[in-house]
Motif scaffolding. Structure first.
Motif, mmCIF file in Angstrom:
data_model
loop_
_atom_site.group_PDB
_atom_site.id
_atom_site.type_symbol
_atom_site.label_atom_id
_atom_site.label_comp_id
_atom_site.label_asym_id
_atom_site.label_seq_id
_atom_site.Cartn_x
_atom_site.Cartn_y
_atom_site.Cartn_z
ATOM 1 N N ILE A 10 0.841 -1.199 0.000
ATOM 2 C CA ILE A 10 0.000 0.000 0.000
ATOM 3 C C ILE A 10 0.875 1.248 0.000
ATOM 4 O O ILE A 10 0.638 2.177 -0.779
ATOM 5 C CB ILE A 10 -0.955 -0.009 1.213
ATOM 6 C CG1 ILE A 10 -2.022 -1.094 1.039
ATOM 7 C CG2 ILE A 10 -1.604 1.364 1.405
ATOM 8 C CD1 ILE A 10 -2.937 -1.272 2.229
ATOM 9 N N ASP A 11 1.899 1.266 0.839
ATOM 10 C CA ASP A 11 2.784 2.433 0.913
ATOM 11 C C ASP A 11 3.505 2.657 -0.416
ATOM 12 O O ASP A 11 3.632 3.794 -0.878
ATOM 13 C CB ASP A 11 3.799 2.281 2.046
ATOM 14 C CG ASP A 11 3.153 2.375 3.417
ATOM 15 O OD1 ASP A 11 2.030 2.919 3.524
ATOM 16 O OD2 ASP A 11 3.777 1.909 4.388
ATOM 17 N N ASN A 12 3.959 1.584 -1.044
ATOM 18 C CA ASN A 12 4.623 1.708 -2.337
ATOM 19 C C ASN A 12 3.651 2.236 -3.390
ATOM 20 O O ASN A 12 3.990 3.110 -4.188
ATOM 21 C CB ASN A 12 5.196 0.353 -2.764
ATOM 22 C CG ASN A 12 6.051 0.461 -3.998
ATOM 23 O OD1 ASN A 12 6.948 1.286 -4.064
ATOM 24 N ND2 ASN A 12 5.771 -0.378 -4.974
ATOM 25 N N TRP A 13 2.409 1.731 -3.394
ATOM 26 C CA TRP A 13 1.389 2.206 -4.324
ATOM 27 C C TRP A 13 1.140 3.703 -4.126
ATOM 28 O O TRP A 13 1.017 4.448 -5.095
ATOM 29 C CB TRP A 13 0.106 1.401 -4.110
ATOM 30 C CG TRP A 13 -1.050 1.840 -4.970
ATOM 31 C CD1 TRP A 13 -1.310 1.457 -6.246
ATOM 32 C CD2 TRP A 13 -2.086 2.759 -4.606
ATOM 33 N NE1 TRP A 13 -2.452 2.064 -6.700
ATOM 34 C CE2 TRP A 13 -2.944 2.874 -5.711
ATOM 35 C CE3 TRP A 13 -2.372 3.487 -3.457
ATOM 36 C CZ2 TRP A 13 -4.067 3.683 -5.695
ATOM 37 C CZ3 TRP A 13 -3.491 4.291 -3.442
ATOM 38 C CH2 TRP A 13 -4.317 4.393 -4.554
ATOM 39 N N LEU A 14 1.085 4.122 -2.856
ATOM 40 C CA LEU A 14 0.870 5.542 -2.574
ATOM 41 C C LEU A 14 1.998 6.396 -3.138
ATOM 42 O O LEU A 14 1.762 7.438 -3.747
ATOM 43 C CB LEU A 14 0.762 5.786 -1.067
ATOM 44 C CG LEU A 14 -0.566 5.432 -0.424
ATOM 45 C CD1 LEU A 14 -0.440 5.494 1.090
ATOM 46 C CD2 LEU A 14 -1.659 6.352 -0.907
ATOM 47 N N ARG A 15 3.236 5.953 -2.924
ATOM 48 C CA ARG A 15 4.389 6.706 -3.443
ATOM 49 C C ARG A 15 4.340 6.805 -4.964
ATOM 50 O O ARG A 15 4.595 7.866 -5.531
ATOM 51 C CB ARG A 15 5.698 6.058 -3.003
ATOM 52 C CG ARG A 15 6.114 6.410 -1.591
ATOM 53 C CD ARG A 15 7.520 5.936 -1.277
ATOM 54 N NE ARG A 15 7.596 4.479 -1.187
ATOM 55 C CZ ARG A 15 7.240 3.761 -0.122
ATOM 56 N NH1 ARG A 15 6.773 4.365 0.948
ATOM 57 N NH2 ARG A 15 7.356 2.459 -0.129
ATOM 58 N N LEU A 16 4.012 5.706 -5.621
ATOM 59 C CA LEU A 16 3.984 5.682 -7.081
ATOM 60 C C LEU A 16 2.815 6.454 -7.663
ATOM 61 O O LEU A 16 2.869 6.897 -8.813
ATOM 62 C CB LEU A 16 3.934 4.240 -7.587
ATOM 63 C CG LEU A 16 5.179 3.403 -7.309
ATOM 64 C CD1 LEU A 16 4.935 1.951 -7.706
ATOM 65 C CD2 LEU A 16 6.384 3.967 -8.045
ATOM 66 N N ASN A 17 1.749 6.625 -6.898
ATOM 67 C CA ASN A 17 0.534 7.266 -7.397
ATOM 68 C C ASN A 17 0.251 8.607 -6.739
ATOM 69 O O ASN A 17 -0.871 9.090 -6.804
ATOM 70 C CB ASN A 17 -0.660 6.318 -7.192
ATOM 71 C CG ASN A 17 -0.549 5.108 -8.067
ATOM 72 O OD1 ASN A 17 -0.833 5.156 -9.247
ATOM 73 N ND2 ASN A 17 -0.081 4.003 -7.498
ATOM 74 N N ALA A 18 1.243 9.199 -6.112
ATOM 75 C CA ALA A 18 1.036 10.467 -5.387
ATOM 76 C C ALA A 18 0.503 11.562 -6.304
ATOM 77 O O ALA A 18 -0.401 12.305 -5.928
ATOM 78 C CB ALA A 18 2.329 10.910 -4.718
ATOM 79 N N ASP A 19 1.007 11.664 -7.524
ATOM 80 C CA ASP A 19 0.543 12.705 -8.446
ATOM 81 C C ASP A 19 -0.918 12.499 -8.809
ATOM 82 O O ASP A 19 -1.696 13.440 -8.846
ATOM 83 C CB ASP A 19 1.391 12.729 -9.715
ATOM 84 C CG ASP A 19 2.798 13.219 -9.444
ATOM 85 O OD1 ASP A 19 2.993 13.965 -8.454
ATOM 86 O OD2 ASP A 19 3.701 12.847 -10.209
ATOM 87 N N ASN A 20 -1.321 11.251 -9.081
ATOM 88 C CA ASN A 20 -2.722 10.962 -9.408
ATOM 89 C C ASN A 20 -3.630 11.270 -8.230
ATOM 90 O O ASN A 20 -4.740 11.743 -8.407
ATOM 91 C CB ASN A 20 -2.897 9.500 -9.819
ATOM 92 C CG ASN A 20 -2.318 9.221 -11.187
ATOM 93 O OD1 ASN A 20 -2.107 10.117 -11.979
ATOM 94 N ND2 ASN A 20 -2.050 7.961 -11.450
ATOM 95 N N SER A 21 -3.152 11.014 -7.001
ATOM 96 C CA SER A 21 -3.973 11.293 -5.821
ATOM 97 C C SER A 21 -4.250 12.780 -5.711
ATOM 98 O O SER A 21 -5.349 13.186 -5.367
ATOM 99 C CB SER A 21 -3.256 10.805 -4.561
ATOM 100 O OG SER A 21 -3.135 9.402 -4.599
ATOM 101 N N ARG A 22 -3.255 13.598 -6.010
ATOM 102 C CA ARG A 22 -3.471 15.056 -5.956
ATOM 103 C C ARG A 22 -4.489 15.492 -6.999
ATOM 104 O O ARG A 22 -5.293 16.362 -6.760
ATOM 105 C CB ARG A 22 -2.137 15.775 -6.152
ATOM 106 C CG ARG A 22 -1.269 15.696 -4.934
ATOM 107 C CD ARG A 22 -0.023 16.577 -5.065
ATOM 108 N NE ARG A 22 1.029 15.911 -4.361
ATOM 109 C CZ ARG A 22 2.099 15.344 -4.905
ATOM 110 N NH1 ARG A 22 2.276 15.388 -6.205
ATOM 111 N NH2 ARG A 22 3.002 14.749 -4.175
ATOM 112 N N ASP A 23 -4.428 14.881 -8.194
ATOM 113 C CA ASP A 23 -5.401 15.212 -9.241
ATOM 114 C C ASP A 23 -6.816 14.857 -8.812
ATOM 115 O O ASP A 23 -7.743 15.601 -9.047
ATOM 116 C CB ASP A 23 -5.075 14.456 -10.534
ATOM 117 C CG ASP A 23 -3.828 14.997 -11.225
ATOM 118 O OD1 ASP A 23 -3.415 16.126 -10.901
ATOM 119 O OD2 ASP A 23 -3.282 14.292 -12.080
ATOM 120 N N VAL A 24 -6.980 13.716 -8.143
ATOM 121 C CA VAL A 24 -8.304 13.307 -7.668
ATOM 122 C C VAL A 24 -8.824 14.307 -6.661
ATOM 123 O O VAL A 24 -9.978 14.707 -6.695
ATOM 124 C CB VAL A 24 -8.247 11.886 -7.069
ATOM 125 C CG1 VAL A 24 -9.545 11.550 -6.367
ATOM 126 C CG2 VAL A 24 -7.936 10.869 -8.164
#
Length: 71
Positions: free
Chosen positions: A51-65
Motif C-alpha cells: 500500500i505504501d509503495n502504491w501511494l508513493r507511485l501514485n502520489a501525483d494521481n492522488s493530488r489530481d483526484v
C-alpha cells in the motif's frame, strides 16, 4: 542465524485505518486505481508495504483526484 519474519497480512479495517479512508474508498481504489489488495473468500487482505509503495507511485494521481481532475 535467524530468518527474517515475513510481513503479516492485514485486514480491510487495518488498511482503512492506515490510509485514513472509508471501506468504499479502499474498494474503489482497488477496482479503479490499482491499489494492491487480495480477496480471499469474502475477505480482503493487504500488505502495508505494498500500500505504501502504491501511494508513493501514485502520489501525483492522488493530488489530481483531490482537485477533481479525472486521472
Amino acid at each position: 542465524m535467524t530468518e527474517p519474519q515475513a510481513e503479516p497480512w492485514v485486514t480491510m479495517k487495518d488498511a482503512q485505518e492506515h490510509l485514513g479512508v472509508s471501506r468504499d474508498t479502499v474498494v474503489d481504489w482497488i477496482n479503479h486505481r490499482g491499489l494492491p489488495g487480495y480477496k480471499i473468500g469474502r475477505f480482503w487482505k493487504f500488505k502495508l508495504s505494498e500500500i505504501d509503495n502504491w501511494l508513493r507511485l501514485n502520489a501525483d494521481n492522488s493530488r489530481d483526484v483531490e482537485r477533481g481532475v479525472n486521472a
